[in-house]
Design a protein around this motif. Structure first.
Motif, PDB file in Angstrom:
ATOM      1  N   ILE A   1     -22.123  65.398  25.870  1.00 32.49           N
ATOM      2  CA  ILE A   1     -22.484  66.504  26.761  1.00 32.49           C
ATOM      3  C   ILE A   1     -23.996  66.718  26.760  1.00 32.49           C
ATOM      4  CG2 ILE A   1     -22.267  68.991  27.119  1.00 32.49           C
ATOM      5  CD1 ILE A   1     -19.380  68.788  26.170  1.00 32.49           C
TER       6      ILE A   1
ATOM      7  N   ASP B   1     -15.828  65.458  30.812  1.00 35.97           N
ATOM      8  CA  ASP B   1     -15.777  65.126  29.395  1.00 35.97           C
ATOM      9  C   ASP B   1     -14.413  65.470  28.811  1.00 35.97           C
ATOM     10  OD1 ASP B   1     -17.444  64.248  26.980  1.00 35.97           O
ATOM     11  OD2 ASP B   1     -16.501  66.118  26.301  1.00 35.97           O
ATOM     12  N   ASP B   2     -13.790  64.480  28.201  1.00 31.67           N
ATOM     13  CA  ASP B   2     -12.423  64.622  27.694  1.00 31.67           C
ATOM     14  C   ASP B   2     -12.436  65.065  26.229  1.00 31.67           C
ATOM     15  OD1 ASP B   2      -9.687  64.575  28.042  1.00 31.67           O
ATOM     16  OD2 ASP B   2      -9.487  62.415  27.663  1.00 31.67           O
ATOM     17  N   CYS B   3     -13.183  66.157  25.968  1.00 30.15           N
ATOM     18  CA  CYS B   3     -13.271  66.763  24.633  1.00 30.15           C
ATOM     19  C   CYS B   3     -13.922  65.825  23.620  1.00 30.15           C
ATOM     20  CB  CYS B   3     -11.891  67.211  24.148  1.00 30.15           C
ATOM     21  SG  CYS B   3     -11.099  68.414  25.228  1.00 30.15           S
ATOM     22  N   SER B   4     -15.084  65.280  23.990  1.00 31.17           N
ATOM     23  CA  SER B   4     -15.818  64.391  23.091  1.00 31.17           C
ATOM     24  C   SER B   4     -16.265  65.129  21.840  1.00 31.17           C
ATOM     25  CB  SER B   4     -17.053  63.829  23.801  1.00 31.17           C
ATOM     26  OG  SER B   4     -16.701  62.975  24.852  1.00 31.17           O
TER      27      SER B   4
ATOM     28  N   ASN C   1      -7.815  66.967  25.329  1.00 28.86           N
ATOM     29  CA  ASN C   1      -7.925  65.523  25.500  1.00 28.86           C
ATOM     30  C   ASN C   1      -6.659  64.987  26.159  1.00 28.86           C
ATOM     31  OD1 ASN C   1      -7.343  62.605  24.182  1.00 28.86           O
ATOM     32  ND2 ASN C   1      -9.538  62.897  24.485  1.00 28.86           N
TER      33      ASN C   1
ATOM     34  N   TYR D   1     -15.224  59.936  27.134  1.00 32.42           N
ATOM     35  CA  TYR D   1     -14.756  60.387  25.826  1.00 32.42           C
ATOM     36  C   TYR D   1     -15.520  59.617  24.752  1.00 32.42           C
ATOM     37  CZ  TYR D   1     -11.901  61.279  21.718  1.00 32.42           C
ATOM     38  OH  TYR D   1     -11.490  61.640  20.454  1.00 32.42           O
TER      39      TYR D   1
ATOM     40  N   SER E   1     -15.386  70.156  31.236  1.00 28.68           N
ATOM     41  CA  SER E   1     -14.499  69.665  30.185  1.00 28.68           C
ATOM     42  C   SER E   1     -13.051  69.676  30.660  1.00 28.68           C
ATOM     43  CB  SER E   1     -14.636  70.530  28.933  1.00 28.68           C
ATOM     44  OG  SER E   1     -13.672  70.158  27.959  1.00 28.68           O
ATOM     45  N   THR E   2     -12.285  68.746  30.154  1.00 29.23           N
ATOM     46  CA  THR E   2     -10.851  68.730  30.472  1.00 29.23           C
ATOM     47  C   THR E   2     -10.110  69.833  29.727  1.00 29.23           C
ATOM     48  OG1 THR E   2     -10.466  67.125  28.691  1.00 29.23           O
ATOM     49  CG2 THR E   2     -10.834  66.246  30.922  1.00 29.23           C
TER      50      THR E   2
END
Length: 345
Positions: free
Chosen positions: A49, A41-44, A65, A14, A61-62
C-alpha cells in the motif's frame, strides 16, 4: 466505442511490494492517454500500500483476503472505464500495451477481450527455474496467438459491457477462475491472444512452488472440462497433452527391461522420444536462445513438469468420480434453465 475510451487499469495485489513499483510505473508510462489506475489490495502484510500511495495511485482493500477473482470484481465495481484492463502486480507492461489493446477492440466488435503475451525473460528473479518458466510460458503463448478460450489474466483488456453481461469472476475459484471466465466469455464473444500486447512477468522461481501450482491447476480443471465437455483452446493442445501422458508413462515403463530383458528398454526410450517430439518446436526455440547445455536442463525440468501435470489431472479425475462437491465446483458459473448463475460475491 468512443475514439479514446477511458481505460480502468486494475491491479490486484497481494504481497507483491517488490514488483509493484515497477508495475505501476509501467502503467503511468503508457502511451495511451485516457487511463485511470486502481490497486485492489487483498489484505497484504508487506509494504504494498505504501508503494502505491508513494506513486499517487489510488488503493482500496478487499477487506478480507479472497483471491484474485474477488479483487478483480471489486476493481470493476470501483472504476468507471469503458474498458477494464487487468494487470498482475508482478508484471511490467510494454509502453504501448494499452494503446494496442484499445485499437484491437475498436476494430472488431466481435472481440470481447484481448489478452497479452508474457516476454520470455523473467522480471526480477533470474533463477534457472524462472528462466525455464519464462521460456516455456512464452513459447506456449506465442504458438497459441489468435483466438483462445481461457483468459490470460496477467495482462488483459475486457470491454465493460461484456463484463457486465458475462458477470463477475467466480470468487470461489482460487486457481482456475481465469479458465472458468474464459469459457463463459467465449460462449458469446471472441477472445484474442496477441503479441501486440505484452509485458515482462516475475515468473515462478522456485521449483516446489511451480510444481505445486501446476499440480493443483491440472487437478482443478477436471470438473470444468467435464462440465463444459471440451478442452480449452490455446495452451492445451492435443500434442501437448500427449507429450505429458508419454512423459508420465516413461516411469512405469522403466520396469519393462527388468521383466522382459534389456531389449525392452526400447519402450521407455520410445516414450521419452515421443514426449520430446510432441513439443519439438519449443525445444528448438530454447536451443536457439540459450544453447544446448541449458536445453538439457530445460528438457529435464519439463519432463518433471509433464509428470506433475499428469498426476494432477489423474488426481482430479479420481476426485471427480468420488466427490459430488468436487463435481459441482463450477456449477455456479454455467447456465441453469437458461439463466446465467453467478458465483456468490
Amino acid at each position: 466505442m468512443n475514439p479514446q475510451p477511458l481505460v480502468s487499469v486494475i491491479v490486484p495485489n497481494y504481497n507483491y511490494a517488490e514488483s509493484l513499483d515497477l508495475c505501476l510505473r509501467s502503467i503511468l508510462d503508457q502511451t495511451y492517454p485516457n487511463v485511470e489506475i486502481l490497486v485492489v489490495d487483498d489484505c497484504s502484510t508487506d509494504q504494498s500500500i505504501a508503494v502505491a500511495e508513494t506513486l499517487g495511485v489510488r488503493v482500496i482493500s478487499t477487506g478480507v483476503n479472497g483471491g484474485c477473482g474477488q479483487a478483480r470484481n471489486i476493481g470493476a465495481a470501483n472504476t468507471s472505464g469503458e474498458l477494464l484492463c487487468y494487470v498482475d502486480s508482478d508484471l511490467v507492461m510494454a509502453p504501448d500495451a494499452v494503446a494496442n489493446a484499445v485499437r484491437l477492440l475498436a476494430r472488431d466488435s466481435t472481440i470481447g477481450a484481448v489478452c497479452g503475451i508474457e516476454d520470455p525473460e523473467p522480471l526480477l528473479h533470474d533463477t534457472a527455474v524462472a528462466r525455464y518458466r519464462g521460456l516455456q510460458y512464452h513459447y506456449w503463448s506465442i504458438s497459441s496467438e489468435g483466438d483462445i478460450s481461457f483468459l490470460f489474466p496477467a495482462v488483459c483488456v475486457i470491454r465493460r459491457d461484456v463484463f457486465d453481461e458475462i458477470g463477475p469472476f467466480n470468487p470461489a475459484l482460487r486457481q482456475t477462475e481465469e479458465v472458468d471466465y474464459g469459457y463463459r466469455l467465449t460462449r458469446r464473444y471472441r477472445m484474442v491472444l496477441t503479441s501486440d500486447v505484452h509485458g515482462r512477468h516475475d515468473h515462478d522461481h522456485e521449483l516446489r512452488g511451480l510444481l505445486r501450482k501446476l499440480f493443483h491447476r491440472g487437478r482443478l480443471r477436471i470438473p470444468l472440462y467435464a462440465r463444459a465437455r471440451r478442452f480449452s483452446k490455446g495452451f492445451e493442445t492435443a500434442s501437448r497433452a500427449g507429450g505429458s501422458l508419454a512423459a508420465f508413462a516413461v516411469l512405469p515403463a522403466l520396469v519393462a527391461p527388468l521383466l522382459f530383458g534389456p531389449w525392452a528398454a526400447v519402450l521407455p526410450a520410445g516414450l521419452l522420444v515421443t514426449s520430446l517430439a510432441l513439443d519439438a518446436g519449443m525445444y528448438g526455440f530454447v536451443r536457439r536462445r540459450h544453447g544446448v547445455a541449458f536445453l538439457v536442463f530445460f528438457a529435464g525440468l519439463h519432463f518433471v513438469v509433464n509428470v506433475t501435470i499428469t498426476l494432477g489431472v489423474a488426481t482430479g479425475a479420481l476426485q471427480w468420480l468420488g466427490s459430488r462437491t468436487f463435481r459441482g465446483l463450477y456449477d455456479a458459473s454455467f447456465p441453469v434453465d437458461g439463466r446465467q448463475v453467478r458465483g456468490a460475491m
